[in-house]
Motif scaffolding. Structure first.
Motif, PDB file in Angstrom:
ATOM      1  N   MET A   1      -5.595 -16.452 -11.656  1.00 46.73           N
ATOM      2  CA  MET A   1      -6.066 -15.957 -10.356  1.00 46.73           C
ATOM      3  C   MET A   1      -7.581 -16.111 -10.310  1.00 46.73           C
ATOM      4  SD  MET A   1      -4.680 -14.504  -7.581  1.00 46.73           S
ATOM      5  CE  MET A   1      -3.250 -13.612  -8.148  1.00 46.73           C
ATOM      6  N   PHE A   2      -8.102 -16.789  -9.291  1.00 44.74           N
ATOM      7  CA  PHE A   2      -9.541 -17.030  -9.208  1.00 44.74           C
ATOM      8  C   PHE A   2     -10.058 -16.539  -7.865  1.00 44.74           C
ATOM      9  CE2 PHE A   2      -7.676 -20.169 -11.979  1.00 44.74           C
ATOM     10  CZ  PHE A   2      -8.421 -20.006 -13.118  1.00 44.74           C
ATOM     11  N   THR A   3     -11.281 -16.048  -7.883  1.00 43.91           N
ATOM     12  CA  THR A   3     -11.893 -15.460  -6.694  1.00 43.91           C
ATOM     13  C   THR A   3     -13.090 -16.276  -6.263  1.00 43.91           C
ATOM     14  OG1 THR A   3     -11.235 -13.269  -7.434  1.00 43.91           O
ATOM     15  CG2 THR A   3     -12.925 -13.372  -5.732  1.00 43.91           C
ATOM     16  N   GLN A   4     -13.111 -16.643  -5.000  1.00 36.87           N
ATOM     17  CA  GLN A   4     -14.281 -17.313  -4.459  1.00 36.87           C
ATOM     18  C   GLN A   4     -15.413 -16.301  -4.343  1.00 36.87           C
ATOM     19  OE1 GLN A   4     -14.732 -20.417  -3.812  1.00 36.87           O
ATOM     20  NE2 GLN A   4     -13.090 -21.393  -2.666  1.00 36.87           N
ATOM     21  N   PRO A   5     -16.642 -16.659  -4.682  1.00 34.49           N
ATOM     22  CA  PRO A   5     -17.760 -15.728  -4.465  1.00 34.49           C
ATOM     23  C   PRO A   5     -17.993 -15.517  -2.987  1.00 34.49           C
ATOM     24  CG  PRO A   5     -18.554 -17.891  -5.126  1.00 34.49           C
ATOM     25  CD  PRO A   5     -17.070 -17.932  -5.255  1.00 34.49           C
ATOM     26  N   GLY A   6     -18.328 -14.292  -2.613  1.00 36.75           N
ATOM     27  CA  GLY A   6     -18.716 -14.016  -1.230  1.00 36.75           C
ATOM     28  C   GLY A   6     -17.565 -13.680  -0.312  1.00 36.75           C
ATOM     29  N   GLY A   7     -16.323 -13.921  -0.729  1.00 35.62           N
ATOM     30  CA  GLY A   7     -15.177 -13.496   0.063  1.00 35.62           C
ATOM     31  C   GLY A   7     -14.944 -14.287   1.332  1.00 35.62           C
TER      32      GLY A   7
ATOM     33  N   ARG B   1     -18.935 -39.383  -6.676  1.00 31.98           N
ATOM     34  CA  ARG B   1     -19.846 -38.288  -6.311  1.00 31.98           C
ATOM     35  C   ARG B   1     -19.277 -37.427  -5.188  1.00 31.98           C
ATOM     36  NH1 ARG B   1     -24.931 -38.591  -8.614  1.00 31.98           N
ATOM     37  NH2 ARG B   1     -25.078 -40.362 -10.037  1.00 31.98           N
ATOM     38  N   PHE B   2     -19.413 -36.112  -5.390  1.00 36.70           N
ATOM     39  CA  PHE B   2     -18.952 -35.125  -4.421  1.00 36.70           C
ATOM     40  C   PHE B   2     -20.054 -34.087  -4.212  1.00 36.70           C
ATOM     41  CE2 PHE B   2     -15.179 -37.001  -6.199  1.00 36.70           C
ATOM     42  CZ  PHE B   2     -14.299 -37.096  -5.134  1.00 36.70           C
ATOM     43  N   GLN B   3     -19.915 -33.325  -3.113  1.00 33.96           N
ATOM     44  CA  GLN B   3     -20.893 -32.287  -2.805  1.00 33.96           C
ATOM     45  C   GLN B   3     -20.207 -30.945  -2.581  1.00 33.96           C
ATOM     46  OE1 GLN B   3     -23.191 -33.442   0.635  1.00 33.96           O
ATOM     47  NE2 GLN B   3     -24.563 -34.753  -0.559  1.00 33.96           N
ATOM     48  N   LEU B   4     -20.938 -29.881  -2.930  1.00 35.12           N
ATOM     49  CA  LEU B   4     -20.579 -28.520  -2.549  1.00 35.12           C
ATOM     50  C   LEU B   4     -21.744 -27.985  -1.725  1.00 35.12           C
ATOM     51  CD1 LEU B   4     -19.103 -27.101  -5.891  1.00 35.12           C
ATOM     52  CD2 LEU B   4     -17.829 -27.698  -3.824  1.00 35.12           C
ATOM     53  N   THR B   5     -21.512 -27.774  -0.439  1.00 33.43           N
ATOM     54  CA  THR B   5     -22.600 -27.393   0.470  1.00 33.43           C
ATOM     55  C   THR B   5     -22.448 -25.978   1.028  1.00 33.43           C
ATOM     56  OG1 THR B   5     -21.460 -28.317   2.395  1.00 33.43           O
ATOM     57  CG2 THR B   5     -22.905 -29.801   1.153  1.00 33.43           C
ATOM     58  N   GLN B   6     -21.224 -25.408   0.923  1.00 31.51           N
ATOM     59  CA  GLN B   6     -20.978 -24.078   1.480  1.00 31.51           C
ATOM     60  C   GLN B   6     -21.473 -23.015   0.524  1.00 31.51           C
ATOM     61  OE1 GLN B   6     -19.465 -22.729   4.531  1.00 31.51           O
ATOM     62  NE2 GLN B   6     -20.613 -21.103   3.500  1.00 31.51           N
ATOM     63  N   SER B   7     -22.588 -22.373   0.871  1.00 29.33           N
ATOM     64  CA  SER B   7     -23.125 -21.320   0.011  1.00 29.33           C
ATOM     65  C   SER B   7     -22.412 -20.004   0.285  1.00 29.33           C
ATOM     66  CB  SER B   7     -24.627 -21.138   0.242  1.00 29.33           C
ATOM     67  OG  SER B   7     -25.141 -20.145  -0.611  1.00 29.33           O
ATOM     68  N   PHE B   8     -22.036 -19.317  -0.770  1.00 30.80           N
ATOM     69  CA  PHE B   8     -21.408 -18.006  -0.657  1.00 30.80           C
ATOM     70  C   PHE B   8     -22.425 -16.889  -0.894  1.00 30.80           C
ATOM     71  CE2 PHE B   8     -18.251 -21.043  -2.101  1.00 30.80           C
ATOM     72  CZ  PHE B   8     -17.225 -20.849  -1.196  1.00 30.80           C
ATOM     73  N   ARG B   9     -23.647 -17.242  -1.280  1.00 31.22           N
ATOM     74  CA  ARG B   9     -24.648 -16.265  -1.697  1.00 31.22           C
ATOM     75  C   ARG B   9     -25.398 -15.665  -0.522  1.00 31.22           C
ATOM     76  NH1 ARG B   9     -28.546 -18.803  -5.758  1.00 31.22           N
ATOM     77  NH2 ARG B   9     -26.718 -18.573  -7.099  1.00 31.22           N
TER      78      ARG B   9
END
Length: 623
Positions: free
Chosen positions: A1-7, A279-287
């Motif tokens: 079970m894994f949780t995304q930061p920020g909900g 190459r891939f990107q992660l752009t959605q910030s949860f912080r």
């Protein structure tokens, strides 16, 4: 079970499920789902993950989506321990040092537990000459020994097979133009080879560190025990580790943020730049929310980075002046010290991330130089006096990073700086945390204020200072709820980006105030405002006056004790030699001016002479 930061919840993309279908508390974002799918195909990947975009969560998802044996290479033991508690069982979480120890390091255990070897003993073991003549400059054997061992440490971090000239660090104060550094490298390199030969011998005498067995292991071209290798923080990879990962036949996934490559100055390399992978990107910030994301994107725009951040839609982050931030971030150690002085002056309890040892050592070194003694501090050991340091910081481009520290020493003195370090508290008991941008990497706080010692993005020649922009990008992305970046944006006249951090330290002399007031302009001068070069002399005079008063009191007490002992005796000796005389003087006379003025004012007036006007020099007490 894994949780995304920020909900933040996203709709799962309509892509084929991977062979192993783990259950996630929150479905992966479209960007994460694309990475999971690509990883399942066995491709080498490079993941550009912006600040706060959940890169660790993404790696856990990838790890859970494959039944293959994986290895997550962590930067340090704390990160490895944390990852071990949350990564799936098929992935081993370890540091490169732990892998190297199992294969090589254990054979050197007796040397790891050996006592430290002082620099003077290193000089004796390596038979370094008493003085190394570099023409205009000269270094003692002890200082050269420190250069040798620093060079060995740099070699251990490098991807070189043998120590090279580039492993020998630039010594502040040694002229490049006159060839002093070239001469130093030419004379020191054979000593570095000699030191490395000692270190690779089980019976060697020099201090053997964990980096030594890591390097020995790396030179053996090891094969990592995994079918899938994760390298985190790949934008600031240790070259020796980056080369090991590059050489593996296993699937490799590199993740990091190339715009956070802030450790190039100490030899780190951006392994992502040359690595061949999809190459891939992660752009959605949860912080943080969109306002802070927009501020971060301005820095990414300056860097011409391909990535732009998207803020967390559930967070209403703000950018504004914050009177009492959770953390204050600075460009330099000296800037952090200035903030600590200001905070203490305002009645706060500051904590310094990483502690104050670096500042303490610099202050002690400056104290030695001001007293006419040499120092072994690596940044100051080429100088023979504090005046030389002042001139270097003021006029040499290589001394720009020392400039603020020199101003602090000249304004406050080494002793006061040491007292400030002694007054720091731990983060648990602090009401404000102070950090350099480098030490803030990987951290986050509810509210953050940036100090004024971050330089402008362009130098005087109009060239973009990429390393400085990257560090500013790291700093602005440490905040979750609120960011005060007035010092960067120049939105008020009182705090333009580039204002020297020394302004912050002046707040220490003001009444109680909020920490943010340390960014205000200097008050209007009364009469003549002393320049910074004179403030040090003022503080010295105040200190001397304090000592004079105290010693006068001590002298008076001592004299009274001696008089009580002597009684009627007029002389005393120590070991037969005269030490004290206390004899009555002959009777004399004196004029009673007050009586003369009263009884014969005409005579008194006739003999009065004009007295020249005095100009008493008074130093006000510190308030």
């Amino acid at each position: 079970m894994f949780t995304q930061p920020g909900g933040v919840t996203f709709t799962a993309p309509a892509t084929p499920a991977p062979p192993v279908a783990p259950v996630f508390q929150h479905p992966p974002t479209p960007e994460q789902a694309a990475i999971i799918t690509a990883a399942a195909s066995g491709q080498d990947l490079v993941i550009e993950a912006g600040a706060g975009t959940g890169k660790t969560s993404t790696l856990k998802m990838v790890a859970a989506s494959t039944g293959r044996r994986g290895l997550y290479l962590a930067y340090n033991r704390a990160i490895a321990d944390d990852a071990r508690a949350s990564f799936p069982a098929n992935v081993q979480c370890a540091t490169a040092h732990s892998l190297a120890y199992r294969q090589v390091g254990h054979a050197f255990q007796h040397r790891l537990n050996a006592p430290r070897v002082p620099a003077r003993d290193v000089a004796r073991i390596l038979q370094i000459p008493a003085v190394l003549d570099l023409g205009k400059h000269a270094l003692t054997a002890v200082k050269v020994a420190r250069v040798v061992m620093d060079s060995v440490a740099r070699f251990c971090h490098s991807n070189h097979d043998r120590p090279e000239y580039s492993d020998i660090p630039q010594i502040p104060g040694l002229d490049v133009e006159t060839g002093a550094m070239s001469e130093l490298r030419a004379q020191v390199l054979p000593m570095v080879h000699q030191a490395w030969a000692d270190l690779t011998s089980p019976g060697g005498r020099l201090r053997f560190t964990h980096d030594c067995y890591l390097k020995i292991w790396a030179l053996g071209r090891p094969t990592l025990p995994a079918e899938l290798v994760f390298l985190d923080e790949a934008q600031d990879a240790n070259p020796v580790i980056a080369e090991i990962v590059e050489a593996q036949a296993a699937q490799r996934i590199l993740v990091g943020d190339q715009s956070q490559a802030i450790y190039g100055w100490r030899g780190a390399v951006d392994a992502m730049e040359t690595f061949h992978g999809h190459r891939f990107q992660l752009t959605q910030s949860f912080r943080f929310g969109q306002r802070i994301a927009d501020e971060a994107n301005e820095h990414l725009e300056l860097l011409s980075a391909p990535l732009r951040l998207v803020g967390n839609p559930k967070l209403d982050s703000r950018i504004e002046r914050i009177p009492a931030p959770s953390a204050v971030l600075c460009r330099t150690n000296a800037g952090a010290l200035g903030q600590a002085i200001a905070a203490l002056g305002a009645g706060h309890r500051p904590a310094l991330v990483g502690g104050g040892d670096d500042i303490r050592r610099l202050a002690e070194a400056s104290r030695d130089l001001k007293a006419g003694r040499s120092t072994y501090h690596p940044e100051l050991m080429a100088f023979t006096s504090w005046i030389e340091v002042q001139e270097y910081a003021e006029h040499d481009s290589g001394g720009a990073d020392l400039r603020t520290f020199v101003k602090l020493v000249d304004s406050h003195g080494p002793e006061r700086i040491l007292k400030v370090v002694d007054q720091l508290v731990d983060e648990y008991n602090a009401d404000v945390v102070i950090s350099t941008g480098h030490r803030a990497k990987g951290r986050e706080w509810p509210t953050v204020r940036l100090a004024a010692d971050f330089p402008e993005p362009y130098d005087k020649d109009g060239q973009l200072q990429r390393a400085e922009v990257m560090l500013a990008y790291v700093a602005v992305t440490r905040a979750r709820e609120g960011l005060d970046c007035t010092a960067l944006t120049g939105t008020t006249e009182s705090t333009p980006w580039g204002l020297s951090a020394i302004v912050d330290t002046l707040a220490a002399a003001l009444p109680r105030q909020t920490v943010s007031d340390a960014l205000a302009q200097d008050p209007e001068p009364i009469g003549t405002d002393l320049p910074e070069s004179m403030v040090g002399w003022l503080n010295l005079a105040r200190e001397a006056r304090g000592h004079k008063t105290r010693w006068a009191e001590i002298e008076a007490q001592a004299v009274e004790k001696l008089k009580d002992f002597l009684g009627d005796r007029e002389e005393a000796t120590v070991h037969g030699r005269p030490a004290i005389t206390w004899k009555p003087s002959k009777p004399g006379t004196q004029l009673n001016g007050s009586a003369l003025k009263k009884d014969h004012p005409d005579i008194y007036q006739a003999y009065l002479v004009e007295k020249k006007a005095a100009r008493p020099f008074k130093i006000a007490d510190e308030s």
